[in-house]
Structures are given as C-alpha cells and as structure tokens.
Design a protein around this motif. Structure first.
Motif, PDB file in Angstrom:
ATOM      1  N   ILE A  78      17.265  -4.270 -17.683  1.00 29.19           N
ATOM      2  CA  ILE A  78      18.289  -4.947 -16.890  1.00 29.19           C
ATOM      3  C   ILE A  78      18.901  -3.896 -15.957  1.00 29.19           C
ATOM      4  N   TRP A  79      19.247  -4.289 -14.700  1.00 26.28           N
ATOM      5  CA  TRP A  79      19.605  -3.325 -13.657  1.00 26.28           C
ATOM      6  C   TRP A  79      21.002  -3.564 -13.090  1.00 26.28           C
ATOM      7  N   PHE A  80      21.698  -2.439 -12.829  1.00 22.63           N
ATOM      8  CA  PHE A  80      22.943  -2.406 -12.070  1.00 22.63           C
ATOM      9  C   PHE A  80      22.806  -1.323 -11.002  1.00 22.63           C
ATOM     10  N   LYS A  81      23.714  -1.301 -10.039  1.00 18.89           N
ATOM     11  CA  LYS A  81      23.725  -0.232  -9.041  1.00 18.89           C
ATOM     12  C   LYS A  81      25.158   0.041  -8.601  1.00 18.89           C
ATOM     13  N   TYR A  82      25.372   1.249  -8.041  1.00 16.24           N
ATOM     14  CA  TYR A  82      26.718   1.629  -7.601  1.00 16.24           C
ATOM     15  C   TYR A  82      26.604   2.609  -6.450  1.00 16.24           C
ATOM     16  N   THR A  83      27.447   2.423  -5.412  1.00 19.75           N
ATOM     17  CA  THR A  83      27.487   3.326  -4.267  1.00 19.75           C
ATOM     18  C   THR A  83      28.917   3.837  -4.102  1.00 19.75           C
ATOM     19  N   ASN A 120      17.010  -6.274  -7.179  1.00 23.34           N
ATOM     20  CA  ASN A 120      18.076  -7.273  -7.304  1.00 23.34           C
ATOM     21  C   ASN A 120      19.166  -6.831  -8.270  1.00 23.34           C
ATOM     22  N   ALA A 121      19.355  -5.517  -8.398  1.00 22.01           N
ATOM     23  CA  ALA A 121      20.353  -4.978  -9.324  1.00 22.01           C
ATOM     24  C   ALA A 121      21.743  -5.503  -8.983  1.00 22.01           C
ATOM     25  N   THR A 122      22.517  -5.802 -10.011  1.00 27.57           N
ATOM     26  CA  THR A 122      23.905  -6.229  -9.810  1.00 27.57           C
ATOM     27  C   THR A 122      24.734  -5.071  -9.287  1.00 27.57           C
ATOM     28  N   ASN A 123      25.463  -5.306  -8.209  1.00 27.31           N
ATOM     29  CA  ASN A 123      26.267  -4.262  -7.585  1.00 27.31           C
ATOM     30  C   ASN A 123      27.608  -4.124  -8.297  1.00 27.31           C
ATOM     31  N   ILE A 124      27.905  -2.939  -8.792  1.00 25.04           N
ATOM     32  CA  ILE A 124      29.194  -2.657  -9.426  1.00 25.04           C
ATOM     33  C   ILE A 124      30.174  -2.233  -8.343  1.00 25.04           C
TER      34      ILE A 124
END
Length: 500
Positions: A63-68, A25-29
C-alpha cells in the motif's frame, strides 16, 4: 542546538485515509497526524528490501503513500501504536521510503522491527524541500490494516540519512576512514563523535570536526583510537550557528594483531560482514540462534537448488607483518531436513571486505558433514606489512535439497618469520633519521651492523663488542632508503631505514 522553523508541539489529529494500490496512485499526505492504512492488497516494489514473495511464500503486496515537503527537515513515520494489537490491526509491519519516480525508485531507508520484541515499524528520514518521497507498507509479515503516525518537522540544519553512510575502510590498529554522502543543505562541516563505549549517548564521546570537502561524498580519517578496539560513532551536520541531531550509531572495528578468535557469542559479529541473510551495511546486526547440543550463535548461508551459490563473509581487519605465517581455523556444519547437499567453501584473503578485493585463494573446502561440526584449517603467509581481511566464499554448485551451512568459531594464529621475531627484540630510532641511528635491546647484545643500498651494496659497516646499545652515524649517506642488517646473540635481522 538545532533551530526549528516549525513548532515541535503539534496537535496530532486522527485522520482516516485510504492509500492507493500502486506507487503512481499513492495517497498524498498533506498534514501531520494519525493515518489509517487499509488491508494491504496493492503492487509491491522492492529496491529497499528485495524479494518478491512474503513469509508465507505468496506474492508480495503493498500500500502506498507519498509526501512532498515545502522546506528541508525530517519526517518520522511510526506504526508503534497501541491500536496495532495483532487482533483486528496488524502488530507486524514493514516500511520502506523512496525518492525518485515510480518507474525508477531510489531506496532512502527502511525499517522492519522497532526492536527484537516489537515487530511494528518506526523510521525518521531527512527530506529536501520540493522532493516527493514515496512510502510503501508491505505484507511480508501481515496484510491486516493498521494505523501509523506521520510527522514532518522543518529544520535549517539537517543530519545525514542512515542510508547515506558507507562501510568504513583503510583500517589500521589505531585509525579508520569513514564515509557518508553530504546532508541535505550541503553543510561545510560535520562532527564525528566516537567512543569505545557502545552505550555512550551521542555527544558524550570524543568529537572530531570534519570538513565536507569537495568530493561527491564526505571522507573522514579518524585516528588516535585505542589500539585494536571496537567503537561506535555518530555524525551530525555542523551548520555554524546551528547543528543537526546526531545520526547513528554505527560500528567500527580496528585491525587486530594476532592471535584473534571470535565465536559470534557476546561480541556478535565482531566486525564480520556477511552477505547473505544479513544486511550489507556496517551495522553489527543480531545473530540468529540455533541448537547444536546447547544454545549458541553462528553465521549461516544457504545453498540454492537452481543455480550455483555466490555468497560472501569477511573477517574484520587483521594487521600482519611481512612473512607472518597465519593459521586459519574455523568450524562448519551442514543442516537439512533431509539429506544435505554437498557444499563448497573457498577461503580467500584480500585488503578489503569486498569480493573484488579477495585476490588470493588460500584453500577450498568440500563440506558433507551434517550431524556435528567439522574443524577446518589452512595456512597462509603475508607477503608484506599491511591490513588484511579473510573471505569465506560459499560458491556451492546447485544442490538437490535445501541446505544451510553454519560457520562458527574462527581462530587466527601466527608465527612471525625469524627476521621479525629477532627484530621485535630491538628498538631502532629515530627512523627516518638525518644522522644518528640508535639500535638497542634490553636483553640482547649487538656484534655488527651493516647498511646496504637497494642494490645490495654495503655502504657502511661497524663492529661492536657485544653491546646492548649501538649508534651509527648515517649523515654522510645520500637521502634515500637502505636496508640495515644487525647481528646479535639473539640472531640476525634486517630492517628498512630511511635517511632524510
């Protein structure tokens, strides 16, 4: 110069986002800017930094984030901001970046501290178009909220990542093999910049062009370095019309000819790799300090109170001759808040800085002293010319108390065999040779020269009237390897020669 497909001048906006508590459920940057990380309360994953408990001994949180990214380039993530002042916001963060899927994450890179005085985190990571990257902030040092900046810059020539590099090997006194995984975009060539000045800026040293080759990794043999030197190196992708930024610096340590001593002071680890408290890369990481009647630095390893220990340290490369008799001396000390547990240390030797290469046991030491340093020594004779690494293996049984083993002041000395001692007084050239072989000495006189084949049969023998220079013509001998015995007033020696 690298060509930027996206402008480097970006308006950084302040964006408040709340990262989710699991990787899934990482927040998408979706844009560059300043992000707000809430208090750290989520699920921790540890393929980068390891461990499951934080500095206070409690279960780790994250705490998690993600980026593509839409194109190849680099992302820069940094919590090094004035707002993170240690009051309401954390001033001690820890950061990991992964690829893959949440169930099987692959560590790309990580950062704990910006430097020895700044405990915030900053990291630049090469990224590939269409690949999702996961960003984990953990609570190893602090669970307070904080802010961080995120910036993606598109690039058509991308440097290798820090985590793409392997430890150098095949050290000689003047050469080394370097290895790294191909950069994103698979450039055909790379530039290696090396220098014995560790402070030299990237691009100012000796630059060597290296083809990528066809292997899964890029191999680079760098030769012609100053004998037995320490050096730093950077690597960049060379895409023809454009080049990436340099990655590095990394450190290398050429093979030393004895005698050799290190006390882990001014030169840090000086090529000593320690698989315990320190990371397992080739970086020459800072050492912790301790007091032993005065300030000093040493390497150290722990025992375990639940299972046998299995921790290794390896010396830098040492260049030895066949028959060279090596004496290894080193200091050890045990420390415990109560009575120290007995610990064991194996001294081994092999041809690489890995446990599987440490094939010869030299001696085993049982350690009990805790107040003062103990002097330890052992001897070993090199069976052949080559480069060797001495291994220090903490294989202690489980102890009753938590105990630290300090390792300090390693000293290696040697005595060459009689053959090598005498041979070093003479010059034999050219070798290999097609015809004339010259044997000379500045201060010693030659009486006889005999050449034998590998079966021990004398195929040529010449007598001389105590001359300082002699020649033998081996043109009539068959091509191959022979042993030449020289008798002189300094003694006798045997040397391998090659007839071309």
């Amino acid at each position: 110069m690298k060509k930027l497909l996206l402008s480097c001048i970006l308006l950084i906006s302040s964006v408040s986002v709340f990262a989710q508590t699991t990787c899934a459920n990482a927040t998408n940057i979706t844009s560059n800017g300043t992000k707000t990380c809430p208090a750290i309360t989520g699920t921790y994953s540890n393929p980068c930094l390891g461990g499951t408990t934080n500095d206070a001994g409690a279960a780790m949180k994250a705490i998690w984030f993600k980026y593509t990214p839409a194109s190849n380039g680099e992302i820069t993530i940094s919590s090094d901001l004035p707002v993170n002042d240690g009051t309401t916001n954390s001033d001690d963060t820890r950061l990991s970046v992964f690829s893959g899927v949440c169930a099987t994450l692959t560590c790309i890179d990580y950062n704990d501290d910006v430097d020895d005085a700044n405990y915030l985190s900053s990291l630049t990571v090469p990224v590939a178009a269409g690949t999702t990257y996961y960003i984990q902030w953990d609570n190893y040092w602090s669970a307070l909220k904080f802010s961080f900046t995120f910036e993606f810059v598109a690039q058509d020539c991308v440097r290798p990542g820090v985590g793409d590099f392997y430890s150098p090997d095949s050290y000689t006194t003047t050469s080394v093999n370097l290895y790294w995984d191909p950069a994103i975009g698979a450039p055909a060539n790379y530039d290696v910049d090396w220098s014995t000045d560790f402070n030299a800026a990237p691009g100012t040293g000796t630059i060597v062009s290296v083809p990528a080759g066809s292997l899964a990794y890029v191999p680079a043999t760098i030769s012609g370095l100053p004998a037995s030197s320490n050096f730093r190196y950077y690597v960049r992708a060379n895409c023809g019309s454009t080049q990436s930024e340099y990655q590095g610096p990394f450190a290398g340590y050429l093979a030393k000819i004895l005698p050799y001593t290190t006390d882990f002071e001014d030169n840090g680890r000086d090529g000593f790799r320690f698989f315990s408290l320190f990371d397992t890369t080739q970086y020459d990481a800072p050492l912790d300090t301790y007091a032993d009647g005065g300030a000093g630095t040493a390497l150290y390893t722990f025992n375990s109170t639940t299972e046998a220990s299995d921790e290794w340290g390896y010396s830098r490369a040492i260049s030895l001759k066949a028959g060279e008799q090596v004496t290894i001396k080193f200091k050890t000390r045990l420390y415990s808040e109560t009575a120290p547990s007995e610990m064991k240390l194996e001294l081994k030797v092999g041809d690489d800085q890995s446990s599987i290469a440490q094939t010869t046991l030299i001696d085993t030491f049982t350690l009990t002293e805790d107040l003062f340093y103990t002097d330890n020594s052992a001897s070993w004779t090199a069976p052949a010319d080559g480069t060797y690494h001495f291994g220090f293996h903490n294989n202690s049984d489980a102890g009753e108390t938590d105990t630290i083993l300090f390792l300090d002041t390693i000293e290696l000395t040697s005595v060459l065999s009689t053959n090598e001692f005498v041979a070093n007084k003479f010059t034999v050239s050219p070798n290999p040779t097609k015809d004339l072989l010259s044997i000379s000495s500045a201060n010693n006189l030659i009486s006889t020269i005999a050449i034998k084949d590998l079966n021990g049969r004398v195929v040529m023998q010449r007598g001389f009237n105590k001359v300082s220079q002699a020649q033998v013509n081996v043109a009539e001998l068959a091509t191959g390897v022979y042993m030449m015995s020289v008798t002189s007033d300094a003694g006798s020696f045997t040397k391998k020669i090659i007839k071309q």
